[in-house]
Design an enzyme around this catalytic site. Sequence first.
Site, mmCIF file in Angstrom:
data_model
loop_
_atom_site.group_PDB
_atom_site.id
_atom_site.type_symbol
_atom_site.label_atom_id
_atom_site.label_comp_id
_atom_site.label_asym_id
_atom_site.label_seq_id
_atom_site.Cartn_x
_atom_site.Cartn_y
_atom_site.Cartn_z
ATOM 1 N N GLU A 1 0.810 -1.227 0.000
ATOM 2 C CA GLU A 1 0.000 0.000 0.000
ATOM 3 C C GLU A 1 0.842 1.276 0.000
ATOM 4 O OE1 GLU A 1 -2.601 -3.246 1.749
ATOM 5 O OE2 GLU A 1 -0.516 -2.580 2.026
ATOM 6 N N LYS B 1 -17.768 0.011 5.249
ATOM 7 C CA LYS B 1 -18.144 -1.041 4.298
ATOM 8 C C LYS B 1 -19.636 -1.056 3.993
ATOM 9 C CE LYS B 1 -17.900 -6.079 3.715
ATOM 10 N NZ LYS B 1 -17.305 -6.128 2.372
#
Length: 612
Positions: free
Chosen positions: A96, A208
Amino acid sequence: MTEPPTPYILCCSSFKYGNKKNHELHRVLVLCTNENVSTIQGNGLMGKITGSRAIVQCLKEEGVQTIFGYPGGAVIDLYDALMDSTDIEHVLVRHEQGAVHAADAFARVTGEVGVALLTSGPGATNGVTGIATAYLDSIPLVVLTGQVPRALIGNDAFQEVDIVGITRPCTKHNYLVSKPEDLVPVLREAFHVAKTGRPGPVLVDLPKDILATLIDYPQIAPIKLDSYQPNYKPHQGQITKACKLLMQAKKPVLYVGGGVILSNSHKELSALAEKLQIPVTMTLMGLGAFPGSHDLSMGMLGMHGSYTANMAVAESDLLIAVGARFDDRVTGKLEDFASKAKIIHVDIDPTSISKNVKVDVPIVADCLAALTAINDWLEKCPEEEIAERRDAHKPWIDTVHNWTKEHPMRYNSNGSEIKPQFVVETIDRLTKGEAIITTEVGQNQMWAAQFYKFNHPRHFVTSGGLGTMGFGLPAAIGAQMAFPDKIVIDIAGDGSIQMNIQELATARQNNCNVKIVILNNGYLGMVRQWQELFYDKRYASTVMDVAPDFVKLAEAYGAVGLRATKKEEVESVLAEGLATDNVVIMEFLVAPEEGVYPMVPAGKANTEMLLV
């Protein structure tokens, strides 16, 4: 597409995580809503789309064509939505941190907002170094991070972390989207904040459940932020004061930072320098804002700046700082920095003015607007007055040129060892100064800054403020993805290249034929140099006793590996590497204890340089 049964819609509206049956219902809903908006509207859903699809639509709306990321459970819905987009290319990195660095470099070379997509928890925290890198160099980024569902926030859920809290000190702004209806407005606001005023990274944390929720996609509306109103236009009274000082100065110096590049004001800067014949020095971040091969260029100033630049600033009677922030690596001993000069400071960030060095004429404005206003003021002056100023500056220009003749950037080129400076000079000659150069951090970075002549803005990509080792390779990938037809070279050291070496796979997977030049001296060179000079050569933990065979490592990734061990091999290895249609590692076994000079020791004035 057949119309989805009503029970699915009702059940999925109350979807609970961890329930296998409801997970299947959720999957059906995603499949149903991953069609185009008009089809969904035709099926009686009143134009509602998932949060994930809304994000994709918003990215398109912002003109985003490339994003860099790494998937995970918290963002799986968003990745699924991206699968249906033919307008946005997703570059899968291997770490990342690499995603954020690549997006950062993409922004630096294009002038657009870079975008990175990370999952929650460790995915988000792995990106923090990249975010901080962009923050200190004022690079416009939007970093999207996944988050656990809203109902679980604060419960120490799997891969939950307070990334908003963690990144608050190193983002321009950040958001946790708490309501589905806020999703698109927040994203639009994030892009606006990232690219306006003093640019910087903005993080948007995405729970989410919001990614799966059906929302109405809002129409575009003007963004109004009462507490955020960056000033672009200079105060005319301050412009007049500055111009009057310009018309009186005998020893002026233009001190130029990255703000000139970010504001695309390099042409206006050159016009000012040439009109009045003012010598120009640049910060590390400002290299390329003024042509490095120009007769008025003095190169970089500061700790490893040129003798000419440091002496000129010390002797100047007027310092015009444009888009620079008087960083400690530039100023050296503060009380001795430009102590004989009046100081004009142009910066869009009012907090940067007089923060480190007190200035006489502050101009809070965009560099482009300020330089345009100064040039317009000078255009109204009679030509004979301008000619008189140019003539008055001739003795000063002669002094500057004499300093350069007496103390050029130099190194001891005798002997058979490969000198790293020679490698960089050869790169400059073979590429004719037209390559995009990224760097790691350390001696390799300084040699690149000193010995490559950057004649164009956005061609030097380096971590200035944070000094992030491991930046160069993912940055090269980001730059190459933006400009696939340009030569992109990462000038690296054998230490820092290993910090994100896994991104070789990213380059290979995306046919991103970057060239990596490793100046291998067997040390963590910059720290070693300090230990040599100030710690009696006690090389504590800076000797790289074990290193990979970089040629074999390149081959393991399907790339090409080349090596030079002798001075006479340097040019042929570089020529072959640059001509090879593949990712190439070119390793040069350079003089182990070569130093970066000039060098200003910590706490000393810039005139107290250690020379070769």
